[in-house]
Design a protein around this motif. Structure first.
Motif, PDB file in Angstrom:
ATOM      1  N   HIS A 211       0.845  -1.191   0.000  1.00 21.34           N
ATOM      2  CA  HIS A 211       0.000   0.000   0.000  1.00 21.34           C
ATOM      3  C   HIS A 211       0.882   1.243   0.000  1.00 21.34           C
ATOM      4  CE1 HIS A 211      -3.761  -2.120   0.461  1.00 21.34           C
ATOM      5  NE2 HIS A 211      -3.222  -2.846   1.424  1.00 21.34           N
ATOM      6  N   GLU A 212       0.338   2.288  -0.547  1.00 22.37           N
ATOM      7  CA  GLU A 212       1.068   3.565  -0.540  1.00 22.37           C
ATOM      8  C   GLU A 212       1.554   3.887   0.866  1.00 22.37           C
ATOM      9  OE1 GLU A 212      -1.552   6.541  -2.372  1.00 22.37           O
ATOM     10  OE2 GLU A 212       0.095   6.972  -3.735  1.00 22.37           O
ATOM     11  N   GLY A 213       2.784   4.363   0.927  1.00 25.53           N
ATOM     12  CA  GLY A 213       3.356   4.718   2.217  1.00 25.53           C
ATOM     13  C   GLY A 213       4.203   3.628   2.836  1.00 25.53           C
ATOM     14  N   ASP A 214       4.042   2.398   2.349  1.00 23.01           N
ATOM     15  CA  ASP A 214       4.854   1.291   2.874  1.00 23.01           C
ATOM     16  C   ASP A 214       6.305   1.452   2.428  1.00 23.01           C
ATOM     17  OD1 ASP A 214       2.407  -1.425   2.561  1.00 23.01           O
ATOM     18  OD2 ASP A 214       2.603   0.248   3.997  1.00 23.01           O
ATOM     19  N   THR A 215       7.187   0.773   3.154  1.00 25.11           N
ATOM     20  CA  THR A 215       8.594   0.675   2.760  1.00 25.11           C
ATOM     21  C   THR A 215       8.849  -0.735   2.243  1.00 25.11           C
ATOM     22  OG1 THR A 215       9.370   2.348   4.328  1.00 25.11           O
ATOM     23  CG2 THR A 215      10.971   0.696   3.606  1.00 25.11           C
ATOM     24  N   VAL A 216       9.562  -0.838   1.138  1.00 21.21           N
ATOM     25  CA  VAL A 216       9.849  -2.151   0.557  1.00 21.21           C
ATOM     26  C   VAL A 216      11.352  -2.349   0.397  1.00 21.21           C
ATOM     27  CG1 VAL A 216       7.670  -2.273  -0.677  1.00 21.21           C
ATOM     28  CG2 VAL A 216       9.667  -1.338  -1.821  1.00 21.21           C
ATOM     29  N   THR A 217      11.749  -3.621   0.459  1.00 21.20           N
ATOM     30  CA  THR A 217      13.137  -4.012   0.231  1.00 21.20           C
ATOM     31  C   THR A 217      13.163  -5.096  -0.824  1.00 21.20           C
ATOM     32  OG1 THR A 217      13.784  -3.490   2.504  1.00 21.20           O
ATOM     33  CG2 THR A 217      15.212  -4.974   1.261  1.00 21.20           C
ATOM     34  N   LEU A 218      13.895  -4.834  -1.885  1.00 18.46           N
ATOM     35  CA  LEU A 218      14.041  -5.794  -2.967  1.00 18.46           C
ATOM     36  C   LEU A 218      15.452  -6.377  -2.896  1.00 18.46           C
ATOM     37  CD1 LEU A 218      12.431  -3.720  -5.868  1.00 18.46           C
ATOM     38  CD2 LEU A 218      11.318  -5.069  -4.089  1.00 18.46           C
ATOM     39  N   ASN A 219      15.534  -7.680  -3.135  1.00 14.62           N
ATOM     40  CA  ASN A 219      16.793  -8.383  -2.955  1.00 14.62           C
ATOM     41  C   ASN A 219      17.378  -8.869  -4.269  1.00 14.62           C
ATOM     42  OD1 ASN A 219      16.602  -8.534   0.073  1.00 14.62           O
ATOM     43  ND2 ASN A 219      14.759  -9.663  -0.479  1.00 14.62           N
ATOM     44  N   CYS A 220      18.709  -8.894  -4.322  1.00 17.44           N
ATOM     45  CA  CYS A 220      19.407  -9.357  -5.507  1.00 17.44           C
ATOM     46  C   CYS A 220      20.682 -10.064  -5.075  1.00 17.44           C
ATOM     47  CB  CYS A 220      19.737  -8.173  -6.415  1.00 17.44           C
ATOM     48  SG  CYS A 220      20.751  -8.587  -7.843  1.00 17.44           S
ATOM     49  N   SER A 221      20.798 -11.330  -5.412  1.00 15.86           N
ATOM     50  CA  SER A 221      22.044 -12.042  -5.148  1.00 15.86           C
ATOM     51  C   SER A 221      22.689 -12.385  -6.477  1.00 15.86           C
ATOM     52  CB  SER A 221      21.795 -13.308  -4.323  1.00 15.86           C
ATOM     53  OG  SER A 221      21.012 -14.227  -5.055  1.00 15.86           O
ATOM     54  N   TYR A 222      24.014 -12.468  -6.488  1.00 16.25           N
ATOM     55  CA  TYR A 222      24.687 -12.662  -7.768  1.00 16.25           C
ATOM     56  C   TYR A 222      25.885 -13.594  -7.636  1.00 16.25           C
ATOM     57  CZ  TYR A 222      28.035  -9.225  -5.945  1.00 16.25           C
ATOM     58  OH  TYR A 222      28.968  -8.565  -5.176  1.00 16.25           O
ATOM     59  N   GLU A 223      26.142 -14.262  -8.742  1.00 18.29           N
ATOM     60  CA  GLU A 223      27.376 -15.030  -8.910  1.00 18.29           C
ATOM     61  C   GLU A 223      27.899 -14.643 -10.285  1.00 18.29           C
ATOM     62  OE1 GLU A 223      25.397 -18.962  -6.829  1.00 18.29           O
ATOM     63  OE2 GLU A 223      26.814 -19.263  -8.471  1.00 18.29           O
ATOM     64  N   VAL A 224      28.841 -13.741 -10.319  1.00 25.50           N
ATOM     65  CA  VAL A 224      29.357 -13.182 -11.578  1.00 25.50           C
ATOM     66  C   VAL A 224      30.872 -13.247 -11.568  1.00 25.50           C
ATOM     67  CG1 VAL A 224      29.505 -11.114 -13.010  1.00 25.50           C
ATOM     68  CG2 VAL A 224      27.362 -11.655 -11.843  1.00 25.50           C
ATOM     69  N   THR A 225      31.413 -13.894 -12.578  1.00 28.83           N
ATOM     70  CA  THR A 225      32.867 -14.048 -12.677  1.00 28.83           C
ATOM     71  C   THR A 225      33.530 -12.689 -12.903  1.00 28.83           C
ATOM     72  OG1 THR A 225      32.488 -16.214 -13.680  1.00 28.83           O
ATOM     73  CG2 THR A 225      34.699 -15.272 -13.902  1.00 28.83           C
ATOM     74  N   ASN A 226      34.621 -12.441 -12.172  1.00 28.60           N
ATOM     75  CA  ASN A 226      35.344 -11.168 -12.292  1.00 28.60           C
ATOM     76  C   ASN A 226      34.405  -9.974 -12.110  1.00 28.60           C
ATOM     77  OD1 ASN A 226      37.806 -12.486 -12.863  1.00 28.60           O
ATOM     78  ND2 ASN A 226      37.233 -12.655 -15.012  1.00 28.60           N
TER      79      ASN A 226
END
Lengths: 110, 113
Positions: free
Chosen positions: A14-29
């Protein structure tokens, strides 16, 4: 093979909420982690992070990178309906490639 | 300022027909250029990239090809479309020597019937 995983895949708030989006990675170099916002067409650039612990901020959006644990988060405070979009995370390694996650679809209801 | 154009915006083509999608960039020289496809429920998949005129790197084996006849022009082609070619095609560019930040065009929605 390089891989970027985003969670959750979708989120309704709902408007006014706080959200956290997650991103995990496995990237060479690994060189950088990028966040984009995609509404209907072209993804638009939000942040690029290269160093751990450095928080990037733009208004109500902020992002931080943890290179030890190989993840990043995107925070949106006081969400608005205009924040509704798909948020894409991408990792850049040693080549020209950006490896994208599948995205998190955020819906902000009034 | 730099701008990137793609056309057409939408396209409906029968299976087996040819394809040509065009991308042009203005306001920059010698950009790196990229073609991505975004299929439903999947992330952006890099198809081709180019670091200069006539230089094309292919990322995945497929029914498509790319060409760069001019510095700021990137073309995606197919001789015979498959149903699986349907998707949202995005062109992107970035300045050589800068960070990994890529800028995307408005995209072409391709439906193969």
């Amino acid at each position: 093979e390089d891989k970027v995983v985003q969670s959750p895949l979708s989120l309704v708030v709902h408007e006014g909420d706080t959200v956290t989006l997650n991103c995990s990675y496995e990237v060479t170099n690994f060189r950088s982690l990028l966040w984009y916002k995609q509404e209907k067409k072209a993804p638009t650039f939000l942040f690029m992070l290269t160093s751990s612990g450095i928080e990037k901020k733009s208004g109500r959006l902020s992002s931080i990178l943890d290179k030890k644990e190989l993840f990043s988060i995107l925070n949106i405070t006081a969400t608005q309906t205009g924040d509704s979009a798909v948020y894409l995370c991408a990792g850049q390694g040693g080549s020209e490639k950006l490896v994208f996650g599948k995205g998190t679809k955020l819906t902000v209801n009034p | 300022s730099q701008t990137i154009h793609q056309w057409p915006a939408t396209l409906v083509q029968p299976v087996g027909s040819p394809l040509s999608l065009e991308c042009t960039v203005e306001g920059t020289s010698n950009p790196n250029l990229y073609w991505y496809r975004q299929a439903a429920g999947r992330g952006l998949q890099l198809l081709f990239y180019s670091v200069g005129i006539g230089q094309i790197s292919s990322e995945v084996p497929q029914n498509l090809s790319a060409s760069r006849p001019q510095d700021r022009q990137f073309i995606l082609s197919s001789k015979k479309l498959l149903l699986s070619d349907s998707g949202f095609y995005l062109c992107a560019w970035r300045n050589v020597g800068t960070s990994g930040r890529q800028f995307f065009g408005p995209g072409t929605r391709l439906t193969v019937l």
